[in-house]
Design an enzyme around this catalytic site. Structure first.
Site, PDB file in Angstrom:
ATOM      1  N   GLU A   1       5.218   9.610  13.939  1.00 22.97           N
ATOM      2  CA  GLU A   1       5.222   8.833  12.690  1.00 22.97           C
ATOM      3  C   GLU A   1       5.457   9.742  11.487  1.00 22.97           C
ATOM      4  O   GLU A   1       4.710  10.675  11.241  1.00 22.97           O
ATOM      5  CB  GLU A   1       3.879   8.096  12.539  1.00 22.97           C
ATOM      6  CG  GLU A   1       3.766   7.267  11.268  1.00 22.97           C
ATOM      7  CD  GLU A   1       2.419   6.539  11.121  1.00 22.97           C
ATOM      8  OE1 GLU A   1       1.771   6.208  12.140  1.00 22.97           O
ATOM      9  OE2 GLU A   1       1.989   6.315   9.977  1.00 22.97           O
TER      10      GLU A   1
ATOM     11  N   GLU B   1     -10.432   4.881   9.266  1.00 23.86           N
ATOM     12  CA  GLU B   1     -10.665   4.540   7.865  1.00 23.86           C
ATOM     13  C   GLU B   1     -11.332   3.161   7.748  1.00 23.86           C
ATOM     14  O   GLU B   1     -10.840   2.279   7.051  1.00 23.86           O
ATOM     15  CB  GLU B   1      -9.364   4.629   7.068  1.00 23.86           C
ATOM     16  CG  GLU B   1      -8.783   6.043   7.111  1.00 23.86           C
ATOM     17  CD  GLU B   1      -7.585   6.279   6.217  1.00 23.86           C
ATOM     18  OE1 GLU B   1      -6.801   5.344   6.022  1.00 23.86           O
ATOM     19  OE2 GLU B   1      -7.430   7.416   5.729  1.00 23.86           O
TER      20      GLU B   1
ATOM     21  N   ASN C   1      -3.389  -1.688   7.730  1.00 19.02           N
ATOM     22  CA  ASN C   1      -4.695  -2.209   7.325  1.00 19.02           C
ATOM     23  C   ASN C   1      -4.527  -3.725   7.230  1.00 19.02           C
ATOM     24  O   ASN C   1      -3.947  -4.235   6.269  1.00 19.02           O
ATOM     25  CB  ASN C   1      -5.108  -1.641   5.959  1.00 19.02           C
ATOM     26  CG  ASN C   1      -5.290  -0.134   6.028  1.00 19.02           C
ATOM     27  OD1 ASN C   1      -5.916   0.385   6.950  1.00 19.02           O
ATOM     28  ND2 ASN C   1      -4.715   0.577   5.071  1.00 19.02           N
TER      29      ASN C   1
ATOM     30  N   ARG D   1      -2.166   3.667  16.953  1.00 18.50           N
ATOM     31  CA  ARG D   1      -2.142   4.846  16.074  1.00 18.50           C
ATOM     32  C   ARG D   1      -3.260   5.844  16.387  1.00 18.50           C
ATOM     33  O   ARG D   1      -4.379   5.449  16.733  1.00 18.50           O
ATOM     34  CB  ARG D   1      -2.208   4.418  14.615  1.00 18.50           C
ATOM     35  CG  ARG D   1      -0.966   3.640  14.216  1.00 18.50           C
ATOM     36  CD  ARG D   1      -1.041   3.178  12.786  1.00 18.50           C
ATOM     37  NE  ARG D   1      -0.551   4.143  11.835  1.00 18.50           N
ATOM     38  CZ  ARG D   1      -1.202   4.512  10.746  1.00 18.50           C
ATOM     39  NH1 ARG D   1      -2.407   4.069  10.490  1.00 18.50           N
ATOM     40  NH2 ARG D   1      -0.648   5.349   9.902  1.00 18.50           N
TER      41      ARG D   1
ATOM     42  N   TRP E   1     -13.983  12.820   2.777  1.00 16.01           N
ATOM     43  CA  TRP E   1     -12.733  12.600   3.506  1.00 16.01           C
ATOM     44  C   TRP E   1     -12.281  13.753   4.402  1.00 16.01           C
ATOM     45  O   TRP E   1     -11.230  13.664   5.041  1.00 16.01           O
ATOM     46  CB  TRP E   1     -11.613  12.256   2.522  1.00 16.01           C
ATOM     47  CG  TRP E   1     -11.836  10.949   1.833  1.00 16.01           C
ATOM     48  CD1 TRP E   1     -12.389  10.764   0.603  1.00 16.01           C
ATOM     49  CD2 TRP E   1     -11.555   9.642   2.355  1.00 16.01           C
ATOM     50  NE1 TRP E   1     -12.462   9.421   0.317  1.00 16.01           N
ATOM     51  CE2 TRP E   1     -11.949   8.708   1.383  1.00 16.01           C
ATOM     52  CE3 TRP E   1     -11.000   9.172   3.556  1.00 16.01           C
ATOM     53  CZ2 TRP E   1     -11.820   7.334   1.558  1.00 16.01           C
ATOM     54  CZ3 TRP E   1     -10.863   7.803   3.730  1.00 16.01           C
ATOM     55  CH2 TRP E   1     -11.270   6.904   2.751  1.00 16.01           C
TER      56      TRP E   1
ATOM     57  N   ASP F   1      -2.474  14.339   6.903  1.00 11.24           N
ATOM     58  CA  ASP F   1      -1.973  13.078   6.371  1.00 11.24           C
ATOM     59  C   ASP F   1      -0.771  13.277   5.452  1.00 11.24           C
ATOM     60  O   ASP F   1      -0.911  13.141   4.236  1.00 11.24           O
ATOM     61  CB  ASP F   1      -3.108  12.372   5.607  1.00 11.24           C
ATOM     62  CG  ASP F   1      -2.774  10.919   5.306  1.00 11.24           C
ATOM     63  OD1 ASP F   1      -1.735  10.432   5.786  1.00 11.24           O
ATOM     64  OD2 ASP F   1      -3.562  10.273   4.593  1.00 11.24           O
TER      65      ASP F   1
ATOM     66  N   LYS G   1      -4.092  -0.058  14.047  1.00  9.72           N
ATOM     67  CA  LYS G   1      -4.909   0.994  13.439  1.00  9.72           C
ATOM     68  C   LYS G   1      -6.354   0.619  13.739  1.00  9.72           C
ATOM     69  O   LYS G   1      -6.891  -0.320  13.144  1.00  9.72           O
ATOM     70  CB  LYS G   1      -4.650   1.040  11.929  1.00  9.72           C
ATOM     71  CG  LYS G   1      -5.572   1.968  11.154  1.00  9.72           C
ATOM     72  CD  LYS G   1      -5.155   2.060   9.674  1.00  9.72           C
ATOM     73  CE  LYS G   1      -6.092   2.966   8.887  1.00  9.72           C
ATOM     74  NZ  LYS G   1      -5.670   3.136   7.482  1.00  9.72           N
TER      75      LYS G   1
ATOM     76  N   GLU H   1       4.021   9.178  -0.717  1.00 11.19           N
ATOM     77  CA  GLU H   1       2.632   9.118  -1.161  1.00 11.19           C
ATOM     78  C   GLU H   1       2.151  10.442  -1.756  1.00 11.19           C
ATOM     79  O   GLU H   1       1.591  10.473  -2.848  1.00 11.19           O
ATOM     80  CB  GLU H   1       1.743   8.706   0.015  1.00 11.19           C
ATOM     81  CG  GLU H   1       0.265   8.681  -0.349  1.00 11.19           C
ATOM     82  CD  GLU H   1      -0.631   8.222   0.795  1.00 11.19           C
ATOM     83  OE1 GLU H   1      -0.117   7.890   1.885  1.00 11.19           O
ATOM     84  OE2 GLU H   1      -1.852   8.206   0.590  1.00 11.19           O
TER      85      GLU H   1
ATOM     86  N   GLU I   1       0.860  -1.187   0.000  1.00  7.93           N
ATOM     87  CA  GLU I   1       0.000   0.000   0.000  1.00  7.93           C
ATOM     88  C   GLU I   1       0.897   1.238   0.000  1.00  7.93           C
ATOM     89  O   GLU I   1       1.791   1.362   0.832  1.00  7.93           O
ATOM     90  CB  GLU I   1      -0.914  -0.029   1.232  1.00  7.93           C
ATOM     91  CG  GLU I   1      -1.886   1.131   1.250  1.00  7.93           C
ATOM     92  CD  GLU I   1      -3.132   0.854   2.098  1.00  7.93           C
ATOM     93  OE1 GLU I   1      -3.535  -0.316   2.243  1.00  7.93           O
ATOM     94  OE2 GLU I   1      -3.689   1.835   2.629  1.00  7.93           O
ATOM     95  N   ARG I   2       0.673   2.101  -0.950  1.00 10.02           N
ATOM     96  CA  ARG I   2       1.491   3.320  -1.114  1.00 10.02           C
ATOM     97  C   ARG I   2       2.961   2.969  -1.371  1.00 10.02           C
ATOM     98  O   ARG I   2       3.860   3.671  -0.910  1.00 10.02           O
ATOM     99  CB  ARG I   2       1.375   4.246   0.094  1.00 10.02           C
ATOM    100  CG  ARG I   2      -0.037   4.539   0.538  1.00 10.02           C
ATOM    101  CD  ARG I   2      -0.876   5.071  -0.585  1.00 10.02           C
ATOM    102  NE  ARG I   2      -2.273   5.275  -0.182  1.00 10.02           N
ATOM    103  CZ  ARG I   2      -3.229   5.596  -1.058  1.00 10.02           C
ATOM    104  NH1 ARG I   2      -2.960   5.703  -2.341  1.00 10.02           N
ATOM    105  NH2 ARG I   2      -4.452   5.779  -0.642  1.00 10.02           N
TER     106      ARG I   2
HETATM  107  C1  GCU Z   1      -3.330   7.403   4.305  1.00  7.86           C
HETATM  108  C2  GCU Z   1      -3.042   6.461   3.178  1.00  7.86           C
HETATM  109  C3  GCU Z   1      -3.603   5.107   3.421  1.00  7.86           C
HETATM  110  C4  GCU Z   1      -3.142   4.603   4.795  1.00  7.86           C
HETATM  111  C5  GCU Z   1      -3.479   5.619   5.858  1.00  7.86           C
HETATM  112  C6  GCU Z   1      -2.918   5.271   7.229  1.00  7.86           C
HETATM  113  O1  GCU Z   1      -4.684   7.708   4.346  1.00  7.86           O
HETATM  114  O2  GCU Z   1      -3.566   6.986   1.974  1.00  7.86           O
HETATM  115  O3  GCU Z   1      -3.163   4.256   2.403  1.00  7.86           O
HETATM  116  O4  GCU Z   1      -3.733   3.405   5.093  1.00  7.86           O
HETATM  117  O5  GCU Z   1      -2.937   6.858   5.519  1.00  7.86           O
HETATM  118  O6  GCU Z   1      -1.938   5.894   7.612  1.00  7.86           O
HETATM  119  O7  GCU Z   1      -3.452   4.430   7.916  1.00  7.86           O
END
Ligand code: GCU
Length: 680
Positions: free
Chosen positions: A388, A287, A203, A320, A542, A366, A283, A394, A160-161
């Site tokens: 962090e 989200e 995630n 987090r 968002w 972010d 986390k 990104e 991711e990213r």
């Molecule tokens: C950002 C990012 C996500 C990531 C999130 C996080 O939103 O775009 O890909 O999961 O940060 O830090 O949890």
């Protein structure tokens, strides 16, 4: 990368040091694998730098190197001053020349083997950058206790990213626990002092939820073994709803006795396989991830339940604080995502167990190209914190555009929160020196993948290297780190290294110029976050808006007329941001909604600033390209060409940003460019 070998050895530059490099006296140390690693790295490093393999012996005379922990040999102990071992702590080291007649030697020593390993890498760095004299006397102790990286890697191999290929840890839901790449990565990390790694995405999806079960733990243990030999502890991200998702329970309520028992058993299993396991990264309620809110519990309830499970083994919970409403109504101007972390966590101060560490992103939104420092940092006196950062680019060019981030992180670290009066900088807070945190430090999302050059863009390696160096010693300058990296990576050509360092140093300001102006952020293509899309997030859920209309732009976060976010800072900072006259230009639109004709401290209007910076940004990318072209022949052809290609792509990107942004604001404001340049 920076441990790369194969440059022509420059014996002359090594001068008298050269005489010490032929013999290494080891101490007969039982100890852990780290000692073996240290010896091996020293031997290999010297061989690759000088072209000659040193001889390892248990005793000797004349000129030589010796390495060991304090107490392991009289040669080492004689070089250590009274009380020095205590000052070095668990990770510090000395590198020192000792002259005792028949024995003239350079000692590399730590109180622990970990310290010793860092001494070896530091020694090699000095040797390779020409910074070592035969009078060497260096003492180093890291500023932060936790110096971590996080991986947003998924078990299917995606990252991711990630902008540098696939994961080095997983492929098709299998752990690559015997991969040489993982060991190479451990070397890279240890060479810049990293001591912790979380190897899976925050995630936590279906397969990753099972990393803490016996299905995957044997492989996790093998990866932990690799990192352990380099002094790096392994952490895993966990799914808060794991008791349900693994089919064992019908709830994940942190106050439910069965849930508590379930996590205790899981922790016991993990420690069976990985006795020095670092802990869980979580986390939760963020989200759309599960968390304690589902059960009407708060984040202290959730984090403490996991902390109880890890406590018997010395593990920690990295919890987090990236918690905000991601289903916001864009019409609602009172809800402010920037406020969320502070609003959620500050009231919980004092409720967390002492093996919980709150992990707080450097800014309140972010990882944008520019944000103020999160007001939550330092705001909780009784709760451990770790800051962090995001190494993976990104929102800062995705390793297609050059963007050296060390200067950005330094600004964050130098920010004075004034929480306990002047000098309460983020730098000191993260070191546990403002509030007496039991655990604290710095973490960051890594930028590597299985691309041969690790980071997609060669120059993006400087961010990983620099991150490690900076969090070992935040007093190092960004320039020094850049030069060091360039010398280590491209070979001993000082002029070339200076040019590369100049390019790196200019890159973040350039990127800021051609992207989003004055701290407003978020004008990127939704989800991908590369390339301009000014209204892409404007009518979304968002919480990421710029509120541009025909009169002006910016988010009113003042206490007097806006969301009140500015009041989350200590008085002096709060007033600084609240007041239009004192708010720094670069953050103006983060804190205020102003007319396009508002005059900045620079004397320019906001609209003219937008036009000027966007034209300048593109021109400066062109200048960077011509400077880089000047390096042809001075560095190897392959990397030279690779970076040329990336820079050409960056130029296209910058032009697109320039034209889209300028056109958008010209059409909104109807105010022409004073210099009459082409705007569409
Ligand atoms: C950002 C990012 C996500 C990531 C999130 C996080 O939103 O775009 O890909 O999961 O940060 O830090 O949890």
């Amino acid at each position: 990368a920076w441990l790369q070998n194969g440059f022509e050895p420059d014996h002359a530059a090594m001068g008298p040091i050269h005489d010490f490099l032929q013999q290494i006296i080891t101490t007969a140390q039982a100890g852990s694998g780290i000692y073996q690693t240290a010896v091996q790295e020293l031997v290999d490093g010297i061989r690759s730098i000088t072209g000659q393999k040193p001889v390892c012996m248990e005793s000797g005379s004349g000129r030589y190197l010796t390495l060991g922990t304090i107490g392991s040999s009289s040669f080492i102990d004689q070089s250590i001053e009274a009380g020095e071992a205590e000052r070095l702590g668990d990770e510090g080291f000395v590198i020192r020349k000792v002259d005792r007649g028949e024995h003239v030697y350079i000692v590399l020593a730590g109180k622990t083997e970990k310290g010793l390993l860092y001494a070896v890498f530091h020694f090699l760095r000095l040797l390779k950058t020409g910074g070592l004299t035969d009078q060497v006397d260096v003492t180093e102790v890291p500023k932060y206790r936790l110096r971590m990286v996080n991986h947003w890697d998924n078990m299917d191999g995606s990252v991711e990213r990630g902008y540098a290929g696939q994961s080095i840890f997983y492929r098709n839901d299998v752990l690559l626990s015997r991969s040489a790449r993982v060991r190479d990565y451990a070397r890279l990390l240890a060479s810049v002092g990293i001591n912790g790694i979380a190897i899976n995405n925050v995630n936590v999806h279906r397969h990753e939820t099972r990393l803490i079960t016996e299905v995957y733990l044997p492989d996790v243990a093998r990866i932990a073994d690799i990192f352990r030999n380099y002094g790096i502890r392994l952490y895993l991200s966990v799914n808060f709803a794991a008791p349900i998702e693994l089919g064992d329970l019908r709830t994940a309520d942190p106050l439910d006795a069965d849930v508590q028992k379930w996590w205790k058993e899981k922790a016991a299993d993990v420690y069976c396989y990985v006795p020095d396991f670092g802990g869980f990264l979580v986390k939760a309620d963020s989200e759309n991830r599960p968390g304690p809110f589902t059960y009407g519990r708060d984040h202290a309830d959730g984090a403490n339940m996991l902390a109880e499970a890890l406590k018997p083994y010395g593990g920690i919970v990295l919890w987090r604080c990236f918690v905000y409403n991601c289903h916001q109504d864009w019409r609602d101007r009172t809800t402010d995502r920037a406020r969320a972390a502070y609003d959620h966590f500050k009231p919980l101060d004092g409720r967390f167990l002492d093996n919980v560490v709150l992990q707080i992103k450097n800014g309140p939104m972010d990882f944008q190209v520019r944000e103020p420092v999160s007001p939550l940092i330092g705001a909780m006196e009784k709760t451990n914190q770790i800051v962090e950062f995001q190494i993976t680019q990104e929102y800062t060019g995705q390793q297609k555009d050059v963007c050296y981030l060390i200067p950005q992180w330094k600004e964050v670290l130098d920010f004075d929160t004034r929480i306990k009066g002047e000098g309460s900088t983020v730098k000191e807070i993260a070191a546990g020196l403002v509030h007496p945190y039991v655990h604290s430090g710095i973490t960051a999302v890594s930028n590597i993948g299985d691309d041969l050059n690790w980071t997609g863009h060669h120059l993006a390696q400087a961010n990983l290297y620099g991150y490690g160096r900076l969090i070992w010693n935040p007093e190092l300058s960004s320039e020094l780190i850049a030069k060091e990296w360039a010398l280590l990576t491209f070979g001993p050509n000082k002029a070339a290294a200076d040019t590369i360092a100049d390019i790196l140093m200019a890159s973040w300001p350039i990127y800021e110029k051609y992207t989003s102006p004055l701290g407003v952020g978020w004008m990127v293509r939704p989800h991908y976050h590369y390339g301009p899309d000014i209204d892409g997030y404007e009518y979304s859920k968002w919480g990421t808006y710029h509120f541009a209309d025909c009169h002006g732009i910016g988010v009113d976060r003042t206490q007097s007329t806006g969301t009140g976010y500015s009041a989350q800072y200590e008085k002096a900072n709060s007033e600084l941001y609240e007041n239009l006259e004192t708010c720094p230009d670069e953050l103006l639109l983060f804190f205020h909604h102003v007319p396009y004709t508002h005059r900045l401290k620079s004397g320019k209007t906001v609209i003219q600033h937008i036009y000027d910076t966007h034209f300048e940004g593109v021109e400066q990318v062109e200048q960077v390209i011509s400077r880089w072209r000047g390096l042809e022949g001075d560095i190897d052809a392959e990397r030279y060409r690779h970076v040329c290609g990336r820079l050409e792509a960056q130029l296209e990107n910058a032009k697109e940003w320039r034209d889209v942004i300028n056109t958008y604001f010209y059409r909104k404001s109807a105010i022409p460019d004073e210099k009459n340049r082409v705007i569409y």
